[in-house]
Design a protein around this motif. Structure first.
Motif, PDB file in Angstrom:
ATOM      1  N   GLN A  28       0.833  -1.202   0.000  1.00  0.00           N
ATOM      2  CA  GLN A  28       0.000   0.000   0.000  1.00  0.00           C
ATOM      3  C   GLN A  28       0.870   1.255   0.000  1.00  0.00           C
ATOM      4  N   THR A  29       1.977   1.227   0.739  1.00  0.00           N
ATOM      5  CA  THR A  29       2.891   2.368   0.739  1.00  0.00           C
ATOM      6  C   THR A  29       3.529   2.538  -0.639  1.00  0.00           C
ATOM      7  N   LEU A  30       3.902   1.435  -1.246  1.00  0.00           N
ATOM      8  CA  LEU A  30       4.454   1.486  -2.600  1.00  0.00           C
ATOM      9  C   LEU A  30       3.424   2.044  -3.581  1.00  0.00           C
ATOM     10  N   THR A  31       2.186   1.625  -3.445  1.00  0.00           N
ATOM     11  CA  THR A  31       1.118   2.128  -4.298  1.00  0.00           C
ATOM     12  C   THR A  31       0.916   3.625  -4.109  1.00  0.00           C
ATOM     13  N   ALA A  32       0.871   4.062  -2.847  1.00  0.00           N
ATOM     14  CA  ALA A  32       0.643   5.481  -2.573  1.00  0.00           C
ATOM     15  C   ALA A  32       1.785   6.337  -3.107  1.00  0.00           C
ATOM     16  N   ALA A  33       3.010   5.864  -2.949  1.00  0.00           N
ATOM     17  CA  ALA A  33       4.158   6.630  -3.442  1.00  0.00           C
ATOM     18  C   ALA A  33       4.159   6.698  -4.971  1.00  0.00           C
ATOM     19  N   LEU A  34       3.885   5.573  -5.626  1.00  0.00           N
ATOM     20  CA  LEU A  34       3.840   5.576  -7.090  1.00  0.00           C
ATOM     21  C   LEU A  34       2.695   6.427  -7.614  1.00  0.00           C
ATOM     22  N   MET A  35       1.534   6.353  -6.945  1.00  0.00           N
ATOM     23  CA  MET A  35       0.397   7.146  -7.383  1.00  0.00           C
ATOM     24  C   MET A  35       0.702   8.638  -7.250  1.00  0.00           C
ATOM     25  N   THR A  36       1.314   9.005  -6.129  1.00  0.00           N
ATOM     26  CA  THR A  36       1.658  10.410  -5.935  1.00  0.00           C
ATOM     27  C   THR A  36       2.658  10.874  -6.995  1.00  0.00           C
ATOM     28  N   ALA A  37       3.641  10.048  -7.281  1.00  0.00           N
ATOM     29  CA  ALA A  37       4.672  10.428  -8.256  1.00  0.00           C
ATOM     30  C   ALA A  37       4.101  10.596  -9.656  1.00  0.00           C
ATOM     31  N   TRP A  38       3.349   9.620 -10.147  1.00  0.00           N
ATOM     32  CA  TRP A  38       2.907   9.738 -11.536  1.00  0.00           C
ATOM     33  C   TRP A  38       1.800  10.749 -11.720  1.00  0.00           C
ATOM     34  N   THR A  39       0.965  10.986 -10.699  1.00  0.00           N
ATOM     35  CA  THR A  39      -0.072  12.000 -10.876  1.00  0.00           C
ATOM     36  C   THR A  39       0.513  13.415 -10.833  1.00  0.00           C
ATOM     37  N   VAL A  40       1.508  13.631 -10.007  1.00  0.00           N
ATOM     38  CA  VAL A  40       2.149  14.957  -9.977  1.00  0.00           C
ATOM     39  C   VAL A  40       2.921  15.204 -11.268  1.00  0.00           C
ATOM     40  N   LEU A  41       3.629  14.176 -11.750  1.00  0.00           N
ATOM     41  CA  LEU A  41       4.332  14.331 -13.032  1.00  0.00           C
ATOM     42  C   LEU A  41       3.353  14.574 -14.180  1.00  0.00           C
ATOM     43  N   GLY A  42       2.231  13.863 -14.152  1.00  0.00           N
ATOM     44  CA  GLY A  42       1.219  14.056 -15.199  1.00  0.00           C
ATOM     45  C   GLY A  42       0.593  15.435 -15.133  1.00  0.00           C
TER      46      GLY A  42
END
Length: 136
Positions: A43-57
């Motif tokens: 879940q932490t990995l998911t949250a970190a990846l989600m935060t990263a790709w949505t901010v980059l997008g």
């Protein structure tokens, strides 16, 4: 990222079922703690990846002249689930770590210690001997 949601959900479901076992045994609490720890990792990995790709997008869309915003509710639910997994991991491991201690004396509901002596005042120590001891 979405595959990690499913992996975290799988281990959370396993932790739910082993959590019922935690009601009856310490090993169940440790198993549930381990399962929630694995779910916490994913879940932490998911949250970190989600935060990263949505901010980059969002930054890429804004740089292109288009408007883009971040989904606050998606962030809230994702990071709140991570916080719940963290709390449940700590509590399951704490529940497994607390065990029966032979020197522990149970207290009554009203805060008084239970007495280890005899309740009756007319009974003395001499009459508490076993009958078999008198015949030896």
């Amino acid at each position: 990222m979405f595959a990690f949601y499913l992996v975290a959900l799988f281990f959370a479901a396993i932790a739910l079922f082993t959590g019922l076992l935690a009601l009856f045994s310490r090993i169940g609490a440790f198993l549930s703690g381990f399962n929630t720890m694995v779910a916490l990792f994913f879940q932490t990995l998911t949250a970190a990846l989600m935060t990263a790709w949505t901010v980059l997008g969002r930054n890429a869309f804004n740089a292109n002249g288009q408007t883009a915003t971040l989904g606050n509710y998606a962030y809230g639910f994702t990071w709140a689930a991570m916080a719940c997994f963290l709390i449940s991991t700590i509590l399951f491991c704490a529940g497994g770590a607390t065990g029966k201690n032979d020197t522990y004396q149970k207290k009554s509901y009203f805060g008084r210690k239970r007495s280890t002596r005899s309740r009756g005042s007319f009974i003395d120590n001499e009459s508490q001997r076993r009958v078999k001891d008198e015949y030896d």
